[in-house]
Design a protein around this motif. Structure first.
Motif, PDB file in Angstrom:
ATOM      1  N   ALA A   1      34.813 -37.805  18.213  1.00 55.40           N
ATOM      2  CA  ALA A   1      36.176 -37.415  17.882  1.00 55.40           C
ATOM      3  C   ALA A   1      36.801 -36.573  18.988  1.00 55.40           C
ATOM      4  O   ALA A   1      37.967 -36.757  19.349  1.00 55.40           O
ATOM      5  N   ALA A   2      36.022 -35.629  19.534  1.00 58.93           N
ATOM      6  CA  ALA A   2      36.545 -34.765  20.593  1.00 58.93           C
ATOM      7  C   ALA A   2      36.895 -35.563  21.838  1.00 58.93           C
ATOM      8  O   ALA A   2      37.934 -35.332  22.474  1.00 58.93           O
TER       9      ALA A   2
ATOM     10  N   THR B   1      26.442 -32.231  10.909  1.00 55.70           N
ATOM     11  CA  THR B   1      26.667 -32.844  12.219  1.00 55.70           C
ATOM     12  C   THR B   1      25.420 -33.430  12.865  1.00 55.70           C
ATOM     13  O   THR B   1      25.512 -34.349  13.663  1.00 55.70           O
TER      14      THR B   1
ATOM     15  N   TYR C   1      42.385 -30.403   6.579  1.00 52.16           N
ATOM     16  CA  TYR C   1      41.909 -31.239   7.674  1.00 52.16           C
ATOM     17  C   TYR C   1      42.545 -32.626   7.601  1.00 52.16           C
ATOM     18  O   TYR C   1      42.756 -33.173   6.515  1.00 52.16           O
TER      19      TYR C   1
ATOM     20  N   VAL D   1      34.070 -28.882  20.886  1.00 49.42           N
ATOM     21  CA  VAL D   1      33.180 -28.934  19.727  1.00 49.42           C
ATOM     22  C   VAL D   1      32.629 -27.537  19.466  1.00 49.42           C
ATOM     23  O   VAL D   1      31.966 -26.949  20.320  1.00 49.42           O
TER      24      VAL D   1
ATOM     25  N   VAL E   1      36.994 -29.792  17.334  1.00 51.21           N
ATOM     26  CA  VAL E   1      36.258 -30.247  16.146  1.00 51.21           C
ATOM     27  C   VAL E   1      35.337 -29.121  15.691  1.00 51.21           C
ATOM     28  O   VAL E   1      34.592 -28.562  16.499  1.00 51.21           O
TER      29      VAL E   1
ATOM     30  N   LEU F   1      40.045 -31.373  12.632  1.00 54.05           N
ATOM     31  CA  LEU F   1      38.884 -32.254  12.488  1.00 54.05           C
ATOM     32  C   LEU F   1      37.655 -31.460  12.075  1.00 54.05           C
ATOM     33  O   LEU F   1      37.390 -30.371  12.591  1.00 54.05           O
TER      34      LEU F   1
ATOM     35  N   ALA G   1      32.046 -28.486  13.853  1.00 57.12           N
ATOM     36  CA  ALA G   1      30.857 -29.246  13.473  1.00 57.12           C
ATOM     37  C   ALA G   1      29.873 -28.298  12.799  1.00 57.12           C
ATOM     38  O   ALA G   1      29.476 -27.294  13.391  1.00 57.12           O
TER      39      ALA G   1
ATOM     40  N   ALA H   1      31.081 -35.600  16.004  1.00 56.55           N
ATOM     41  CA  ALA H   1      32.001 -34.581  16.515  1.00 56.55           C
ATOM     42  C   ALA H   1      32.359 -34.866  17.970  1.00 56.55           C
ATOM     43  O   ALA H   1      33.523 -34.738  18.375  1.00 56.55           O
TER      44      ALA H   1
ATOM     45  N   ASP I   1      33.357 -31.996  10.958  1.00 51.29           N
ATOM     46  CA  ASP I   1      32.163 -32.826  10.851  1.00 51.29           C
ATOM     47  C   ASP I   1      31.119 -32.060  10.048  1.00 51.29           C
ATOM     48  O   ASP I   1      30.514 -31.108  10.538  1.00 51.29           O
TER      49      ASP I   1
END
Length: 307
Positions: A183-184, A174, A236, A217, A191, A169, A193, A180, A171
């Motif tokens: 998603a995390a 960010t 990704y 993150v 992620v 993943l 970011a 981020a 971002d």
């Protein structure tokens, strides 16, 4: 957040502030001048004048901070906007009054079916069926109030509910780290970011820790796909890019290479009038449109790389 930490954040905002704004902007130049203010203003907002069908862009910053940087950013915005030069105005505003207004106007926001953005000044309360994202009321950008951020969260919620394998993943741009973190928290996956602003990187990492995903993150100062760490993480499965229309077009080739086959990109920061331009750039690189989400004047695109 503890009372001590909240008091410290309030104290840091007690410095003299000023509002910088521009009125009468046509819709097509709004993203460029919004980006210019974001160079020096932690808080930026846009408003539409229904009578004249023009826009107002305003930001809040410590008085006089980044004057030379802002002048350069505005000159660049004018250049990419075909020479449009709005009148830039500024006026002082009391820090405590601004904070009080910000806190008063920033309430809990339910976004889509899956997320709830909760400002830190509100008490904790258990929410069932939604992923809660805590943010400081003083961090206006990336708070979920902007149509671009809301569109990204709604789009991601839909992608996540489909049960796709989303392991790697990214971002890009960010800001506050809200995408981020979303998603995390939802996927329990790491992620990366990135942002070009050191201040944003620090804020994103602080927010991730506050939301209990500091280990997932990884906020990094990076200029998009040019960064070797970003390239090293390819391919990704999911990429967020909530930036501006022209940078989105410029990165179409890198995105198509950086996505795994079948991977998904959620693009935002573009006006509805700019959708065709952004879509054309990515379709030339083999990307397929899965969904378009309008959010007022803004639009969010969900694209997929062909298998």
């Amino acid at each position: 957040m503890s009372r001590d930490v909240y008091a410290q954040r309030q104290a840091r905002r007690a410095d003299p502030l000023e509002t910088v704004w521009m009125d009468g902007l046509p819709e097509e130049v709004v993203p460029a001048f919004e980006a210019a203010l974001l160079r020096v203003c932690p808080s930026v907002a846009i408003f539409r004048d229904e009578v004249t069908d023009t826009w107002r862009v305003e930001g809040v910053r410590p008085q006089g901070q980044g004057a030379e940087e802002l002048a350069g950013a505005l000159a660049l915005a004018s250049l990419v906007s075909g020479g449009f030069e709005p009148v830039v105005q500024s006026a002082p505003v009391e820090a405590e009054g601004w904070l009080a207004r910000t806190v008063a106007s920033f309430g809990e926001q339910a976004i889509g079916a899956g997320f709830l953005v909760r400002p830190t000044h509100l008490p904790e309360a258990r929410i069932y069926g939604r992923t809660v994202l805590k943010l400081d009321a003083g961090i206006a950008f990336g708070s979920g109030e902007h149509g671009s951020t809301r569109g990204c969260l709604v789009a991601f919620d839909d992608v996540a509910r489909r049960g796709r394998r989303l392991r790697r993943l990214l971002d890009l741009g960010t800001g506050s780290g809200i995408l981020a973190m979303a998603a995390a928290k939802r996927l329990r996956r790491p992620v990366l970011a990135t942002d070009i602003e050191p201040w944003s990187v620090r804020v994103a990492q602080d927010n991730a820790r506050m939301n209990g995903v500091g280990r997932l993150v990884r906020a990094r100062l990076a200029d998009g796909w040019r960064d070797r760490h970003v390239r090293a993480g390819r391919p990704y499965d999911l990429v967020f890019a909530n930036i501006l229309a022209r940078p989105l077009c410029s990165m179409a080739k890198d995105l198509s290479v950086g996505l795994a086959p079948g991977g998904v990109a959620i693009l935002a920061g573009l006006l509805g009038t700019q959708v065709r331009m952004v879509l054309a750039a990515h379709r030339r690189r083999g990307m397929v449109l899965e969904r378009r989400l309008p959010q007022g004047a803004w639009a969010t695109l969900v694209l997929r790389r062909r298998r």
